[in-house]
Design a protein around this motif. Structure first.
Motif, PDB file in Angstrom:
ATOM      1  N   VAL A 163       0.821  -1.044   0.040  1.00  0.00           N
ATOM      2  CA  VAL A 163       0.399  -0.470   0.132  1.00  0.00           C
ATOM      3  C   VAL A 163       0.747   1.304   0.247  1.00  0.00           C
ATOM      4  O   VAL A 163       0.975   2.625  -1.029  1.00  0.00           O
ATOM      5  N   ALA A 164       1.890   1.325   1.129  1.00  0.00           N
ATOM      6  CA  ALA A 164       3.006   2.315   1.380  1.00  0.00           C
ATOM      7  C   ALA A 164       3.832   2.443  -0.871  1.00  0.00           C
ATOM      8  O   ALA A 164       3.383   3.835  -1.156  1.00  0.00           O
ATOM      9  N   ASP A 165       4.145   1.645  -0.960  1.00  0.00           N
ATOM     10  CA  ASP A 165       4.092   1.596  -2.483  1.00  0.00           C
ATOM     11  C   ASP A 165       3.708   1.844  -3.559  1.00  0.00           C
ATOM     12  O   ASP A 165       3.788   3.165  -4.762  1.00  0.00           O
ATOM     13  N   PHE A 166       2.502   1.228  -3.510  1.00  0.00           N
ATOM     14  CA  PHE A 166       1.865   1.899  -4.675  1.00  0.00           C
ATOM     15  C   PHE A 166       1.398   3.744  -4.565  1.00  0.00           C
ATOM     16  O   PHE A 166       1.046   4.148  -4.994  1.00  0.00           O
ATOM     17  N   THR A 167       1.224   3.773  -3.047  1.00  0.00           N
ATOM     18  CA  THR A 167       0.837   4.777  -2.825  1.00  0.00           C
ATOM     19  C   THR A 167       1.729   6.213  -3.374  1.00  0.00           C
ATOM     20  O   THR A 167       1.768   7.181  -3.306  1.00  0.00           O
ATOM     21  N   LYS A 168       2.759   5.972  -3.066  1.00  0.00           N
ATOM     22  CA  LYS A 168       4.280   6.291  -3.791  1.00  0.00           C
ATOM     23  C   LYS A 168       4.541   6.793  -5.205  1.00  0.00           C
ATOM     24  O   LYS A 168       4.186   7.890  -6.070  1.00  0.00           O
ATOM     25  N   VAL A 169       3.445   5.265  -5.911  1.00  0.00           N
ATOM     26  CA  VAL A 169       3.824   5.547  -7.097  1.00  0.00           C
ATOM     27  C   VAL A 169       2.520   6.513  -7.830  1.00  0.00           C
ATOM     28  O   VAL A 169       2.588   6.718  -8.974  1.00  0.00           O
ATOM     29  N   ILE A 170       0.971   6.365  -7.463  1.00  0.00           N
ATOM     30  CA  ILE A 170       0.265   7.639  -7.577  1.00  0.00           C
ATOM     31  C   ILE A 170       0.873   9.259  -7.111  1.00  0.00           C
ATOM     32  O   ILE A 170       1.012   9.720  -7.804  1.00  0.00           O
ATOM     33  N   GLU A 171       1.800   8.738  -6.430  1.00  0.00           N
ATOM     34  CA  GLU A 171       1.848  10.833  -5.773  1.00  0.00           C
ATOM     35  C   GLU A 171       2.867  10.480  -7.237  1.00  0.00           C
ATOM     36  O   GLU A 171       3.237  11.694  -7.760  1.00  0.00           O
ATOM     37  N   LEU A 172       3.759  10.355  -7.970  1.00  0.00           N
ATOM     38  CA  LEU A 172       4.833  10.325  -8.834  1.00  0.00           C
ATOM     39  C   LEU A 172       4.571  10.214 -10.293  1.00  0.00           C
ATOM     40  O   LEU A 172       5.159  10.890 -11.188  1.00  0.00           O
ATOM     41  N   MET A 205     -12.442  -0.072  -1.171  1.00  0.00           N
ATOM     42  CA  MET A 205     -13.735   0.625  -1.692  1.00  0.00           C
ATOM     43  C   MET A 205     -13.115   1.613  -2.821  1.00  0.00           C
ATOM     44  O   MET A 205     -13.887   1.873  -3.262  1.00  0.00           O
ATOM     45  N   ARG A 206     -12.727   3.127  -1.512  1.00  0.00           N
ATOM     46  CA  ARG A 206     -13.031   4.268  -2.501  1.00  0.00           C
ATOM     47  C   ARG A 206     -12.028   4.356  -3.528  1.00  0.00           C
ATOM     48  O   ARG A 206     -12.113   4.875  -4.372  1.00  0.00           O
ATOM     49  N   ASP A 207     -11.007   3.491  -3.266  1.00  0.00           N
ATOM     50  CA  ASP A 207     -10.231   3.202  -4.294  1.00  0.00           C
ATOM     51  C   ASP A 207     -10.610   2.818  -5.332  1.00  0.00           C
ATOM     52  O   ASP A 207     -10.262   3.747  -6.724  1.00  0.00           O
ATOM     53  N   ALA A 208     -11.266   1.315  -5.421  1.00  0.00           N
ATOM     54  CA  ALA A 208     -11.421   0.752  -6.406  1.00  0.00           C
ATOM     55  C   ALA A 208     -13.422   1.498  -6.860  1.00  0.00           C
ATOM     56  O   ALA A 208     -13.052   2.248  -8.610  1.00  0.00           O
ATOM     57  N   LEU A 243      -3.850   2.399  -8.517  1.00  0.00           N
ATOM     58  CA  LEU A 243      -5.416   2.499  -7.838  1.00  0.00           C
ATOM     59  C   LEU A 243      -5.540   1.442  -7.482  1.00  0.00           C
ATOM     60  O   LEU A 243      -6.161   0.589  -6.251  1.00  0.00           O
ATOM     61  N   PHE A 244      -5.896   0.171  -8.374  1.00  0.00           N
ATOM     62  CA  PHE A 244      -6.511  -1.169  -8.461  1.00  0.00           C
ATOM     63  C   PHE A 244      -5.776  -1.586  -7.253  1.00  0.00           C
ATOM     64  O   PHE A 244      -6.352  -2.575  -6.052  1.00  0.00           O
ATOM     65  N   LEU A 245      -4.582  -1.719  -7.740  1.00  0.00           N
ATOM     66  CA  LEU A 245      -3.525  -2.862  -7.023  1.00  0.00           C
ATOM     67  C   LEU A 245      -3.233  -1.694  -5.579  1.00  0.00           C
ATOM     68  O   LEU A 245      -3.308  -3.603  -4.491  1.00  0.00           O
ATOM     69  N   ARG A 246      -3.719  -1.344  -5.269  1.00  0.00           N
ATOM     70  CA  ARG A 246      -3.610  -0.580  -3.869  1.00  0.00           C
ATOM     71  C   ARG A 246      -5.291  -0.995  -3.045  1.00  0.00           C
ATOM     72  O   ARG A 246      -5.408  -1.849  -1.908  1.00  0.00           O
ATOM     73  N   ALA A 247      -6.127  -1.402  -4.285  1.00  0.00           N
ATOM     74  CA  ALA A 247      -7.445  -1.339  -2.850  1.00  0.00           C
ATOM     75  C   ALA A 247      -7.076  -3.048  -3.254  1.00  0.00           C
ATOM     76  O   ALA A 247      -7.221  -3.455  -2.141  1.00  0.00           O
ATOM     77  N   VAL A 248      -6.713  -3.468  -4.204  1.00  0.00           N
ATOM     78  CA  VAL A 248      -6.517  -4.815  -3.627  1.00  0.00           C
ATOM     79  C   VAL A 248      -5.755  -5.476  -1.681  1.00  0.00           C
ATOM     80  O   VAL A 248      -5.613  -6.128  -1.517  1.00  0.00           O
ATOM     81  N   ALA A 249      -4.255  -5.281  -2.714  1.00  0.00           N
ATOM     82  CA  ALA A 249      -3.691  -4.984  -1.334  1.00  0.00           C
ATOM     83  C   ALA A 249      -4.461  -4.275   0.469  1.00  0.00           C
ATOM     84  O   ALA A 249      -4.874  -4.752   1.276  1.00  0.00           O
ATOM     85  N   ASN A 250      -5.491  -3.749   0.058  1.00  0.00           N
ATOM     86  CA  ASN A 250      -6.639  -2.743   0.942  1.00  0.00           C
ATOM     87  C   ASN A 250      -7.486  -3.863   1.578  1.00  0.00           C
ATOM     88  O   ASN A 250      -7.767  -3.772   2.732  1.00  0.00           O
TER      89      ASN A 250
END
Length: 166
Positions: free
Chosen positions: A96-105, A131-134, A115-122
């Motif tokens: 989640v932390a790294d997918f968030t960094k990806v989205i930021e950069l 659910m919010r990400d999805a 975003l999808f894979l962060r939702a899977v991790a969450n």
């Protein structure tokens, strides 16, 4: 010489040459030992990470990604690679932390997939955030997700939303 070595290693990793991964690793090591430029070092680390991932040697793959991040810390790609590895290894919080960094950069290339894979991790950490990400994804969006819990499977936005409800 270095360009030719990396090209040969790429062909091995991506399947167009029938030599083994050991040879590709040796070619990458040769490039790294010859004080290559940053792009060459990055590509050599990227190829080594791909090989180690395919062999299931995830700790070694993570070491290579750490080197990639050291070379290109402002790029989303190495964080994306590490996030996918962490998700596959069962470290959802790290993913989640790294997918968030990806989205930021990101400049838009990885946006929906990250975003999808962060939702899977969450799904394992924070179903409400999952659910919010999805919900931000386009209807019908689907992608192959690989996690320790799910294995490898294609999931749609709609399936992900159902899983987040449970």
């Amino acid at each position: 010489m270095m360009d030719a070595s990396l090209q040969e290693a790429e062909k091995i990793v991506h399947g167009s040459v029938k030599r083994g991964y050991e040879h590709a690793l040796a070619l990458c090591e040769q490039v790294l030992s010859e004080a290559a430029s940053t792009p060459e070092r990055y590509l050599a680390r990227d190829l080594r990470e791909a090989i180690f991932s395919r062999l299931g040697q995830f700790e070694q793959a993570l070491d290579e990604v750490a080197e990639m991040i050291a070379l290109e810390s402002k790029q989303p790609h190495p964080y994306f690679r590490r996030a996918r590895l962490l998700l596959r290894m069962g470290d959802e919080a790290g993913a989640v932390a790294d997918f968030t960094k990806v989205i930021e950069l990101d400049d838009g290339y990885f946006e929906e997939v990250a975003l999808f894979l962060r939702a899977v991790a969450n799904l394992e950490i924070d179903k409400a955030q999952s659910m919010r990400d999805a919900m931000l994804l386009e209807d019908g969006f689907s992608f192959f997700a690989r996690s320790k819990r799910l294995g490898l499977r294609e999931l749609s936005k709609e399936q992900l939303l159902e899983m987040a409800k449970d």
